[in-house]
Design a protein around this motif. Structure first.
Motif, short mmCIF file in Angstrom:
data_model
loop_
_atom_site.label_atom_id
_atom_site.label_comp_id
_atom_site.label_asym_id
_atom_site.label_seq_id
_atom_site.Cartn_x
_atom_site.Cartn_y
_atom_site.Cartn_z
N ALA A 59 8.30 22.10 66.75
CA ALA A 59 9.06 20.35 66.30
C ALA A 59 9.88 20.37 65.41
N GLU A 60 9.04 20.63 63.62
CA GLU A 60 10.19 20.27 62.56
C GLU A 60 11.05 20.62 62.58
N LEU A 61 11.37 21.99 63.26
CA LEU A 61 13.26 22.86 62.99
C LEU A 61 13.72 21.81 63.82
N ALA A 102 27.20 21.22 60.63
CA ALA A 102 25.60 21.88 59.83
C ALA A 102 26.14 23.12 60.54
N SER A 103 26.48 23.96 59.27
CA SER A 103 26.62 25.15 58.80
C SER A 103 27.16 25.33 57.65
N ALA A 104 26.75 25.03 57.15
CA ALA A 104 26.39 25.91 55.76
C ALA A 104 26.37 24.49 54.59
N PRO A 116 20.08 29.61 59.78
CA PRO A 116 18.19 29.98 59.58
C PRO A 116 17.51 29.26 60.26
N LEU A 117 17.81 27.71 61.49
CA LEU A 117 17.49 27.13 61.96
C LEU A 117 17.34 27.60 63.20
N ILE A 118 18.00 28.31 63.39
CA ILE A 118 18.56 28.41 65.07
C ILE A 118 17.72 30.13 65.00
N CYS A 134 25.76 25.75 66.12
CA CYS A 134 24.61 24.57 65.21
C CYS A 134 25.05 22.90 65.17
N SER A 135 25.58 22.96 65.98
CA SER A 135 25.29 21.75 67.06
C SER A 135 25.24 21.52 67.95
#
Ligand code: ZN
Length: 699
Positions: free
Chosen positions: A167-169, A257-259, A266-268, A611-612
């Motif tokens: 949920a946080e991720l 959202a890739s850098a 890393p979230l993925i 990333c998006s």
């Protein structure tokens, strides 16, 4: 509904705790969130514990009181989620993040109650349940199992920790995308900079510049601020003659959202690893298997089968389209013709579309002012489903002055539902995209009480009114509005009495796009279109020639459009099934490998669209993005039922519309979607209509 001790109305004046009815949107403040949630969770925990003591394995002794508990939670959580979507702010976000763990913990506690689970198992044996009740009970059992009710000790603890982390991720992922989208802008100041840009984009860009502090910005003189919000980004790539600027904006978009601090990569990885662990704790081999367990699709294989059918039907067409586009660019003496890049495709595709069909998105805008489009949509609803829709502004508090409120009445003029419409893009506080959400769900559980009427949120992100003109919509924006309205219809015209299966509740995820995609078809229907397509100044109807062009252009570059969605859908399934999060391959390796068969122009090395890709990492579409196609098979086939009786045959259309209303819209989650579909169509779905509508198969 009657009140019981377990759900007695709170004494607090905190508006987040009202717990029922229309939310008082004029009263909510971010600092009320934490105290409200603390009080609510404490109340509901008491109610839940007491129900565990007193429950009996009957509908009235278990399902009904439990519904009341989850509805009180749902009301507050729903309002909060809605505000996060349409009235986001750093304060609200902080408050949401602070209370999220407690909410998730409570939801987990509720879904893992062994007492309720065993109660439902017993209740499932009862012989006096209606179809809706039976489906609700079965879903409760399945959901409890998928929520880890069978886990003990360390396994259970691990499972719960994973839930919390996921949920946080998901929240972080979506915040990163929002922030990364906001972080980029391109300010244009000279006539050279804006070469090719249409007036509507210049107005929007000047407005964005004013909002960013350039108080004197105008559409004519600039400066113009281009952003990565779709209403700005999309038209810019289609129209800017500055190849260098298109490249710049495109690269910014695909690397969102890739850098740096906002890097979602890393979230993925974490998310995929946790999802896999979670699935395995529940006895599934992969997360995709876990996801499919709640879907209409019978298996991952069936999903991949559909992906392959669509891929093979569209790949050649897509390759040819790209060749045609290169040839066209060459004809136009484009220097880049032999080496078209991603940022050239939308531009040249738009030029080719203009040339082939003499059709320009921008030129059609004046024919689609929002008020006329709404009239057309409402007339269609009346024609197909026998309902009347009227403005009800002022009857409900709203969260922004642009928000509208409408009432729906049946043929006897009795109110059946209401909805909010929040139409315009507001990038500073509103999430991108468009969606329908539930505000109030229909319920009629006490025969002596009146029906609790459903209320929906319809949220779009279309071009706002600018310079004193109404919102002039692109045709795509019109389709989007019809789409969300279709979801709304299923929510609002439901006849199911139990909230757990009313409207979109308990509808399998891959069937839920049936009514929405079905409605999009009507945008091309002559009588529907001509009722709404009226010039905003002169009232002149859309010229017949333009209509013919719209029809002809409908499947322009259809192969590419399908292939792109197949690529997304398949990648999602692949990442959630075969991909090993701790293996030697990265998600980008998987992406590249799959791209070989599902793209005709391979992605750039730095393309970080994953990333998006909020649908699968911050929405409900994980191992479910294929659902759009799965449901399109259903929606295209459903629309074909109208084509078969003759779309101009008014009597037959109304009769078919009534049958659609009585089955797909009315039954919601009270029956399996295959049964509902068959009740409407008289047979199982076929892919023929989808391929025909998409121009890949002759009639
Ligand atoms: Zn939808």
């Amino acid at each position: 509904m009657t009140s019981t001790a377990a759900t007695s109305a709170p004494t607090s004046t905190n508006p987040f705790l009202i717990g029922q009815g229309l939310p008082p949107f004029d009263q909510f403040q971010p600092d009320q969130v934490e105290p409200a949630i603390t009080e609510l969770i404490s109340d509901l925990t008491t109610a839940l514990e007491s129900l565990e003591q007193t429950m009996t394995s009957t509908w009235e002794g278990l399902a009904a009181p439990l519904t009341k508990i989850s509805e009180r939670l749902g009301w507050t959580w729903g309002v909060l989620g809605h505000l996060m979507g349409v009235k986001n702010s750093p304060e609200l976000r902080a408050a949401y993040e602070a209370v999220q763990p407690a909410l998730v913990q409570f939801a987990t506690r509720l879904s893992q109650s062994k007492v309720f689970y065993n109660g439902f198992k017993q209740l499932a044996q009862a012989t006096n349940l209606s179809s809706a009740q039976k489906r609700i009970v079965d879903a409760a059992i399945r959901d409890a199992e998928l929520s880890g009710v069978g886990l003990e000790g360390a396994a259970k603890e691990q499972f719960n920790q994973i839930q919390q982390q996921l949920a946080e991720l998901s929240t972080q992922f979506s915040n990163h995308v929002l922030d990364a989208t906001k972080a980029f802008s391109l300010t244009l100041t000279t006539q050279e900079d804006i070469a090719g840009l249409p007036p509507s984009l210049l107005s929007l860009a000047a407005q964005a510049a004013r909002e960013a502090g350039e108080e004197t910005a105008t559409a004519e003189t600039g400066p113009w601020r281009i952003t990565l919000d779709i209403p700005s980004y999309g038209p810019f790539l289609k129209h800017s003659r500055r190849r260098d600027l298109r490249e710049k904006v495109y690269r910014a978009y695909i690397s969102r959202a890739s850098a740096g601090d906002l890097n979602n990569s890393p979230l993925i990885d974490k998310t995929l690893a946790l999802r896999k662990q979670q699935a395995q704790l529940l006895g599934f081999e992969t997360y995709a298997d876990l996801s499919i367990a709640r879907k209409m699709a019978p298996s991952v294989d069936a999903v991949e089968g559909l992906m392959e059918e669509l891929r093979s039907a569209s790949y050649e067409a897509a390759s040819k389209e790209l060749e045609d586009l290169k040839a066209f660019a060459k004809q136009q003496n484009a220097a880049e013709a032999d080496d078209l890049k991603q940022w050239d495709i939308p531009f040249w595709a738009e030029r080719m579309r203009e040339t082939e069909f003499d059709l320009n998105d921008e030129e059609l805008r004046p024919y689609f002012p929002l008020p006329k489009v709404l009239n057309g949509l409402f007339e269609l609803a009346s024609r197909l489903f026998g309902v009347t829709i009227t403005a009800a502004d002022g009857q409900a508090p709203i969260w922004h002055p642009d928000v509208r409120y409408f009432a729906i009445a049946d043929a006897n003029d009795n109110p059946v539902a209401y909805f909010y419409l929040d139409p315009y893009s507001r990038s500073a506080e509103k999430r991108g995209g468009a969606w329908m959400d539930e505000c109030i769900v229909r319920a009629h559980t006490e025969p002596k009480n009146p029906v609790r009427l459903p209320v929906a949120y319809l949220v779009c992100n279309q071009s706002p009114p600018i310079d004193g003109k109404p919102s002039l919509m692109t045709f795509r924006e019109v389709e989007t509005l019809f789409h969300e309205f279709g979801h709304g219809l299923q929510h609002m015209l439901t006849q199911v009495d139990y909230p757990g299966a009313a409207g979109i509740n308990n509808v399998e995820w891959d069937a839920v796009e049936l009514p929405s995609q079905f409605m999009e078809n009507w945008c091309y229907d002559r009588s529907t279109l001509f009722k709404m397509a009226r010039h905003y100044e002169t009232g002149a109807p859309l010229p017949e020639g333009d209509y013919q062009k719209l029809l002809a252009a409908r499947n322009f570059m259809t192969g590419n459009a399908i292939l792109r969605q197949v690529n997304f859908g398949w990648l999602d399934i692949e990442l959630h099934s075969r991909y090993q999060p701790d293996g030697s391959d990265s998600i980008w390796d998987v992406r590249d490998r799959l791209s070989e068969k599902t793209t005709v122009l391979p992605p750039l090395a730095e393309d970080a669209f994953l990333c998006s890709f909020g649908h699968i990492f911050a929405g409900g579409y994980a191992a479910g993005y294929y659902s759009y196609f799965w449901a399109e098979v259903l929606s295209a086939d459903a629309f074909a039922a109208f084509e078969e009786v003759g779309i101009d045959n008014e009597g037959a259309v109304q009769e078919t519309g009534k049958r659609f209303r009585d089955t797909v819209l009315a039954l919601g989650g009270s029956r399996h979607p295959m049964e509902v579909f068959q009740a409407f169509r008289g047979r199982e779905p076929s892919t023929d209509a989808l391929l025909r509508h998409r121009g890949l198969k002759v009639a």
